[in-house]
Design a protein around this motif. Structure first.
Motif, PDB file in Angstrom:
ATOM      1  N   PRO A  75       0.721  -1.151   0.219  1.00 33.13           N
ATOM      2  CA  PRO A  75       0.077   0.240  -0.164  1.00 33.13           C
ATOM      3  C   PRO A  75       1.003   1.816  -0.089  1.00 33.13           C
ATOM      4  CG  PRO A  75      -0.568  -1.025   1.688  1.00 33.13           C
ATOM      5  CD  PRO A  75       0.861  -1.919   1.401  1.00 33.13           C
ATOM      6  N   VAL A  84      -6.729   0.984   0.897  1.00 29.74           N
ATOM      7  CA  VAL A  84      -6.175   1.566  -0.089  1.00 29.74           C
ATOM      8  C   VAL A  84      -6.404   1.782  -1.206  1.00 29.74           C
ATOM      9  CG1 VAL A  84      -3.828   0.212  -1.257  1.00 29.74           C
ATOM     10  CG2 VAL A  84      -4.954  -0.460   1.342  1.00 29.74           C
ATOM     11  N   TYR A  87      -1.634   1.689  -4.791  1.00 28.78           N
ATOM     12  CA  TYR A  87      -0.039   0.385  -4.539  1.00 28.78           C
ATOM     13  C   TYR A  87       1.317   0.327  -4.935  1.00 28.78           C
ATOM     14  CZ  TYR A  87      -2.904  -2.401  -7.286  1.00 28.78           C
ATOM     15  OH  TYR A  87      -3.360  -3.258  -8.234  1.00 28.78           O
TER      16      TYR A  87
END
Length: 153
Positions: A75, A84, A87
């Motif tokens: 993340p 999130v 990423y």
């Protein structure tokens, strides 16, 4: 008139590989859908950059074996709800080659950054695309490594 001395990577790769190369991709049980993509990309690498012919195991005098080792999702950013939203994907690939000079092994880890969307279908597709982009970067690094290795031999 003189030139700059530039030689394409295929010039150097001739020193390393014979005319026929067998390409093998070990399928990962966790990510089996990526094996055909990786195999196709390696075949294209052999044809376009190495200027060689992909052959069967019995015919080939050289080989490139690739094992997809690991994918990690890290993340990078979160939205206002704590989910999130971006990423980094790290893809690790092992290359094992039999060349004119002997056996060479190389582990390459590449990374790609991607956004995440709330649709699970879209996120799943983007996940696969991120892994493919990681493979593409690993193959580019592999080409640079092989070219440099053969230029120094």
């Amino acid at each position: 008139m003189t030139g700059c001395g530039y030689k394409p990577s295929s010039h150097y790769i001739d020193k390393l590989f014979d005319d026929t190369i067998y390409v093998e991709v070990n399928v990962d049980r966790v990510e089996p859908e990526n094996a055909p993509y990786l195999k196709d990309e390696l075949n294209q690498l052999v044809y376009k950059h190495f200027k060689k012919r992909v052959a069967s195991k019995a015919e080939a005098s050289s080989y490139i074996k690739v094992s997809y080792k690991d994918t990690r999702f890290i993340p990078l950013a979160y939205d206002e709800n704590g989910y999130v939203s971006r990423y980094r994907v790290k893809v690790t690939v092992d290359f094992d080659m039999l060349t004119k000079k002997g056996r060479i092994k190389k582990r390459i880890t590449s990374s790609v950054q991607k956004d995440i969307y709330y649709s699970s279908v879209l996120t799943s597709r983007l996940r696969i695309e991120a892994i493919k982009q990681g493979f593409d970067k690993a193959i580019d690094e592999f080409l640079a490594y092989v070219s440099a290795k053969s230029a120094n031999e």
